[in-house]
Design an enzyme around this catalytic site. Sequence first.
Site, PDB file in Angstrom:
ATOM      1  N   TYR A 225       0.842  -1.198   0.000  1.00 44.25           N
ATOM      2  CA  TYR A 225       0.000   0.000   0.000  1.00 44.25           C
ATOM      3  C   TYR A 225       0.875   1.245   0.000  1.00 44.25           C
ATOM      4  O   TYR A 225       2.047   1.222   0.385  1.00 44.25           O
ATOM      5  CB  TYR A 225      -0.953   0.020   1.199  1.00 44.25           C
ATOM      6  CG  TYR A 225      -0.285   0.200   2.549  1.00 44.25           C
ATOM      7  CD1 TYR A 225      -0.062   1.477   3.070  1.00 44.25           C
ATOM      8  CD2 TYR A 225       0.102  -0.894   3.315  1.00 44.25           C
ATOM      9  CE1 TYR A 225       0.539   1.646   4.313  1.00 44.25           C
ATOM     10  CE2 TYR A 225       0.695  -0.729   4.556  1.00 44.25           C
ATOM     11  CZ  TYR A 225       0.917   0.546   5.052  1.00 44.25           C
ATOM     12  OH  TYR A 225       1.513   0.707   6.279  1.00 44.25           O
ATOM     13  N   CYS A 226       0.293   2.356  -0.463  1.00 48.60           N
ATOM     14  CA  CYS A 226       0.960   3.655  -0.430  1.00 48.60           C
ATOM     15  C   CYS A 226      -0.141   4.717  -0.321  1.00 48.60           C
ATOM     16  O   CYS A 226      -1.294   4.392  -0.057  1.00 48.60           O
ATOM     17  CB  CYS A 226       1.835   3.868  -1.667  1.00 48.60           C
ATOM     18  SG  CYS A 226       0.940   3.806  -3.233  1.00 48.60           S
ATOM     19  N   THR A 227       0.189   5.974  -0.530  1.00 52.10           N
ATOM     20  CA  THR A 227      -0.766   7.067  -0.302  1.00 52.10           C
ATOM     21  C   THR A 227      -1.972   6.998  -1.234  1.00 52.10           C
ATOM     22  O   THR A 227      -3.116   6.962  -0.794  1.00 52.10           O
ATOM     23  CB  THR A 227      -0.071   8.429  -0.460  1.00 52.10           C
ATOM     24  OG1 THR A 227       1.064   8.481   0.401  1.00 52.10           O
ATOM     25  CG2 THR A 227      -1.026   9.563  -0.112  1.00 52.10           C
TER      26      THR A 227
ATOM     27  N   ILE B 207      -4.151   4.499   0.502  1.00 54.08           N
ATOM     28  CA  ILE B 207      -4.697   4.787   1.835  1.00 54.08           C
ATOM     29  C   ILE B 207      -5.849   5.781   1.731  1.00 54.08           C
ATOM     30  O   ILE B 207      -6.824   5.707   2.478  1.00 54.08           O
ATOM     31  CB  ILE B 207      -3.592   5.350   2.752  1.00 54.08           C
ATOM     32  CG1 ILE B 207      -2.422   4.372   2.833  1.00 54.08           C
ATOM     33  CG2 ILE B 207      -4.124   5.634   4.151  1.00 54.08           C
ATOM     34  CD1 ILE B 207      -1.162   4.974   3.424  1.00 54.08           C
TER      35      ILE B 207
END
Length: 474
Positions: free
Chosen positions: A325-327, A355
């Site tokens: 996952y990332c931003t 996210i």
Amino acid sequence: MVPGEAAPPGPGSPRGSAEGAAAGRKQRAAARRKAFSLFVKAKEVPAASRCPGGGEGVRWRCCRQAFEELPGIHRHVALHHSGDVGRQAGLGAGPAEAAGSPAGSAARPSGHSCGSPEISWTLPDTSHVSQEELTSQVGDVLLYYCYCEVRDPEKLCAWQKALCQHLHLTGKVRVASEGINGTVGGSKVATSLYIKVMLSQPLFKNILCQEDFKRSAGGAHCFPDLRVGVFKEIVPMGIDPKIVSYKETGIHLSPQEFHREVEQYLSQATQGQSDTILLDCRNFYESKIGHFQGCLAPDIRKFSYFPSYVDENLELFKDKRVLMYCTGGIRCERGSAYLRSKAVCREVYQLKGGIHKYLEEFPDGFYRGKLFVFDDRYAICSNEDIISACRYCGVLWDQYKLCSSQHCRQLVLTCPSCCNKGLTACCPVCQEKELKVTSRASGQILKEECECTRRRPRVPIEPVSPRMLDTGKD
């Protein structure tokens, strides 16, 4: 034939030829529609295995991606499998060949290139909008990206700059031959017009959709200026996109699917039975103030260090299922492709929409703390948890400021009490340099180095032994 009656059109007459051509087009269109439906049907997921974590969300899978809605799989097939559908219909490789184009598919590369039209230089009509509405400080910040083939990045860059200036938007937009990546801020009216124009741009048609834009409260004041430029990559990983392509990405999971996967992972991890790694693809200062419970958060300063991190820790990922996952999702596109290229993981999944989208649906889910953002807000909040501490006194604190030392661009967590004591630098080295600068003639430039960067390895090596995860990890 009745006297005076016109002879019926022969096969060689203009009218006969036109009717024959029209009938042929109808037949080809019908065959293509049927082939398209059969292709989509073949991608259906059996009800018993519709998503990795159990549930009924995913109905189709194709090219390692999951689709819940019919328009989504339709867009994907139209964009990526036009040639496959054409061949299945017996019409050649695509629309150009089906329409009698002499070039056929041989002149057209695969992937997004078959849908790479000219860039439309369209600016929205703002005559019905007041200047106050267009420049209001109460607005939004948009985060988005779109991978597609861009034949003329310079032209797209110029149009983006003109569009943002026309709508009084600030922010940062990266353009490359592989697509576009942007975060812009402005009034609610301006950001809505921006989305509308972007969706109508022929270059992004059937690729970019409304849900690809992540909104958060903000405005033009969240950025110091507007920066639009042409780069080699739309996210700086430092690897040539031709070597590691976004087309080789991991399997996309919706926020609901990702939530179920994390729930299952945390349950198994407490019993020491998990074969999964929950991997945070962001930089250390991002994960420091907010992350998923039980994650592995690499202690790296830049995303361009991520490939080296993977290379140095291949044993860690061997035979593992990886949830990334990332931003907003863009770093996972290239990051998962790089991890998959090493052929050590059992499977690689990534959180679709990042996210940002997860917090829209699960504000009090497994992500705790704040979400770091790359603008003057530094973070946005979805829950009340504070998981980080003041650099100096250790009190709970998660509001970043720039190091007060002029030579340094590090972020520092220093609480109001410590700020009042003059503790405003990221480390003692910078604090001392700041005192020297203020006591000497202005304009003196000191070497950019500090304790923070000196003591942190560029690429950390993780222990390979099984990690005992605390499901309530800070």
